[in-house]
Design a protein around this motif. Structure first.
Motif, short mmCIF file in Angstrom:
data_model
loop_
_atom_site.label_atom_id
_atom_site.label_comp_id
_atom_site.label_asym_id
_atom_site.label_seq_id
_atom_site.Cartn_x
_atom_site.Cartn_y
_atom_site.Cartn_z
N THR A 149 0.10 -8.52 8.89
CA THR A 149 -1.20 -8.00 8.47
C THR A 149 -1.37 -6.61 9.03
OG1 THR A 149 -2.33 -8.95 10.39
CG2 THR A 149 -2.24 -10.30 8.39
N VAL A 150 -2.20 -5.82 8.36
CA VAL A 150 -2.51 -4.49 8.84
C VAL A 150 -4.02 -4.36 8.90
CG1 VAL A 150 -2.41 -3.50 6.51
CG2 VAL A 150 -2.12 -2.01 8.50
N THR A 151 -4.51 -3.75 9.98
CA THR A 151 -5.95 -3.63 10.20
C THR A 151 -6.46 -2.31 9.64
OG1 THR A 151 -5.80 -4.94 12.22
CG2 THR A 151 -7.76 -3.57 11.95
N VAL A 152 -7.60 -2.40 8.93
CA VAL A 152 -8.29 -1.20 8.45
C VAL A 152 -9.66 -1.17 9.11
CG1 VAL A 152 -9.07 0.12 6.46
CG2 VAL A 152 -7.09 -1.39 6.24
N LEU A 153 -9.98 -0.06 9.78
CA LEU A 153 -11.26 0.12 10.42
C LEU A 153 -12.19 0.86 9.47
CD1 LEU A 153 -9.92 1.29 13.91
CD2 LEU A 153 -10.49 -1.03 13.18
N HIS A 158 -25.33 2.04 6.11
CA HIS A 158 -26.30 1.26 5.36
C HIS A 158 -27.45 2.15 4.90
CE1 HIS A 158 -24.96 -3.00 6.21
NE2 HIS A 158 -24.14 -2.28 6.97
N TYR A 159 -27.98 1.83 3.75
CA TYR A 159 -29.10 2.58 3.20
C TYR A 159 -30.30 2.48 4.14
CZ TYR A 159 -32.81 4.03 -0.02
OH TYR A 159 -33.87 4.66 -0.62
N GLU A 160 -30.73 3.65 4.65
CA GLU A 160 -31.84 3.71 5.59
C GLU A 160 -31.63 2.74 6.75
OE1 GLU A 160 -35.54 3.22 3.52
OE2 GLU A 160 -35.48 5.24 2.69
N GLY A 161 -30.39 2.60 7.16
CA GLY A 161 -30.08 1.65 8.23
C GLY A 161 -28.98 2.18 9.12
N PRO A 162 -28.39 1.29 9.93
CA PRO A 162 -27.41 1.72 10.92
C PRO A 162 -26.03 1.99 10.31
CG PRO A 162 -27.66 -0.65 10.97
CD PRO A 162 -28.67 -0.15 9.99
N LEU A 163 -25.20 2.60 11.12
CA LEU A 163 -23.79 2.77 10.79
C LEU A 163 -23.03 1.55 11.31
CD1 LEU A 163 -21.52 4.68 9.68
CD2 LEU A 163 -21.24 5.47 12.05
N GLU A 164 -22.45 0.79 10.39
CA GLU A 164 -21.73 -0.42 10.77
C GLU A 164 -20.24 -0.13 10.86
OE1 GLU A 164 -20.54 -4.83 8.94
OE2 GLU A 164 -21.93 -3.52 7.85
N LYS A 165 -19.61 -0.56 11.96
CA LYS A 165 -18.17 -0.46 12.10
C LYS A 165 -17.57 -1.84 11.90
CE LYS A 165 -18.18 3.63 15.01
NZ LYS A 165 -17.63 4.32 16.22
N ARG A 166 -16.59 -1.91 11.03
CA ARG A 166 -16.06 -3.21 10.65
C ARG A 166 -14.54 -3.15 10.54
NH1 ARG A 166 -17.74 -7.10 5.51
NH2 ARG A 166 -16.11 -8.61 5.90
N ARG A 167 -13.90 -4.26 10.84
CA ARG A 167 -12.44 -4.39 10.73
C ARG A 167 -12.13 -5.39 9.62
NH1 ARG A 167 -9.83 -3.38 15.91
NH2 ARG A 167 -8.24 -4.89 15.34
N ILE A 168 -11.15 -5.06 8.80
CA ILE A 168 -10.63 -6.05 7.86
C ILE A 168 -9.12 -6.12 8.06
CG2 ILE A 168 -12.46 -5.71 6.14
CD1 ILE A 168 -10.48 -4.05 4.49
N ILE A 270 -1.94 -6.48 -5.82
CA ILE A 270 -2.13 -7.50 -4.79
C ILE A 270 -3.49 -7.22 -4.17
CG2 ILE A 270 -1.26 -8.46 -2.64
CD1 ILE A 270 1.51 -7.39 -3.43
N ASP A 271 -4.42 -8.13 -4.38
CA ASP A 271 -5.79 -7.84 -3.91
C ASP A 271 -6.31 -8.94 -3.01
OD1 ASP A 271 -6.26 -9.82 -5.83
OD2 ASP A 271 -6.79 -8.35 -7.35
N GLN A 272 -7.25 -8.54 -2.17
CA GLN A 272 -7.95 -9.47 -1.28
C GLN A 272 -9.43 -9.15 -1.33
OE1 GLN A 272 -4.81 -8.95 2.18
NE2 GLN A 272 -6.32 -10.50 2.77
N THR A 273 -10.23 -10.19 -1.10
CA THR A 273 -11.69 -10.04 -1.11
C THR A 273 -12.23 -10.39 0.27
OG1 THR A 273 -11.74 -10.70 -3.44
CG2 THR A 273 -13.82 -10.77 -2.25
N PHE A 274 -13.13 -9.53 0.76
CA PHE A 274 -13.73 -9.73 2.08
C PHE A 274 -15.25 -9.83 1.91
CE2 PHE A 274 -9.84 -7.31 2.45
CZ PHE A 274 -9.14 -7.98 3.44
N GLU A 275 -15.85 -10.78 2.62
CA GLU A 275 -17.28 -11.01 2.50
C GLU A 275 -18.09 -9.78 2.92
OE1 GLU A 275 -18.79 -13.74 1.32
OE2 GLU A 275 -16.89 -14.77 0.95
#
Length: 293
Positions: A149-153, A158-168, A270-275
């Protein structure tokens, strides 16, 4: 309550049951029921019109809104389409147009006459735009082995909201050959374009079943999701609607001559879906270097 049929003279007609439930913030749930006369040139527009009017019956959608639409559209012949749509910052016309497309195509299709049997719509409307822009992305490493697996940061504003940092975590298939592959991380708009663009042969329809399959395929995308897509090199061709993978290059060259419009290169994704709980806008692109250990 009102009803009327114009232009019928000793002729039997059928009608479609249309039910629209609207959950508007601050109001009680409203359910509207209609009978829409089936007429090939008009029934789709009439159905879209009563759905739109149901949303606007008390007052219009909030200026900043998110609309979740779940709809089931049934036609004669046992054909059924489902729509699960999420739009933000839009008017009531946006989800209505999403339903108008399959209704119009099916009722005026060139293969056989179809009537609308029923349309059932549930709309949940909430205050606020559930949107986030993909403003940054980083691949932790570009070289990866098959099966890893390879990690993407990701950075999601968010609209009028915070900056979210997420890993997939993007899974690399164990049987993927060595090579360099384009990797795209995106929301629905880019992913849908890639997916539909990789299957142009499905748009070649020869009967009503082909048409129905293609329409539903274009409606199957999730809006509240993040997608990763690895594009593989062209492998074989599609002739008409038939996929011919691993076709010898000499044979493929014969079928894909400039004079043959029925053959197109076969592209595999080759695709993947993340919530995700928001609609993601934007995309990021990388190059994966797949090397065996």
């Amino acid at each position: 309550e009102g009803a009327g049929v114009v232009g019928i003279d000793k002729t039997l007609y059928t009608s479609a049951d249309v039910e629209v439930t609207v959950n508007m913030p601050g109001l009680e749930t409203q359910t509207y029921r209609y009978q829409v006369v089936n007429e090939p040139q008009l029934s789709a527009m009439l159905t879209a019109s009563v759905i739109f009017n149901s949303i606007e019956a008390i007052y219009g959608t909030p200026s900043e809104n998110t609309i979740h639409t779940v709809a089931t559209m049934r036609f004669t012949g046992g054909r059924e389409f489902t729509l699960d749509s999420l739009v933000a910052g839009a008017s009531a016309a946006n989800p209505v147009m999403e339903m108008l497309t399959p209704l119009s195509i099916m009722t005026i299709n060139p293969y056989e006459q179809l009537d609308i049997e029923s349309v059932k719509v549930n709309m949940d409307i909430e205050y606020g735009n559930r949107l986030a822009h993909l403003v940054g992305a980083q691949l932790e490493r570009s070289e990866v082995a098959p099966g890893q697996t390879v990690t993407v940061l990701l950075e999601l504003q968010h609209y009028e909201g915070p900056l979210e940092k997420r890993r997939i975590e993007v899974q690399i298939p164990a049987d993927l050959e060595e090579g360099d592959y384009p990797l795209t991380v995106s929301g629905i708009n880019t992913y849908a374009s890639l997916k539909i663009g990789s299957q142009p042969h499905l748009a070649t329809t020869e009967n009503i079943d082909d048409l129905a399959e293609y329409i539903q395929a274009t409606m199957n995308f999730r809006y509240d999701a993040i997608y990763s897509t690895i594009m593989l090199p062209e492998n074989g061709i599609a002739y008409g609607r038939t996929e011919m993978a691993d076709l010898p290059s000499s044979r493929a060259a014969m079928l894909t001559s400039p004079t043959n419009t029925q053959a197109v290169p076969l592209i595999r994704l080759i695709d993947q879906t993340f919530e995700s709980d928001v609609i993601v806008l934007g995309q990021a692109g990388f190059t994966l270097n797949v090397r065996k250990p």
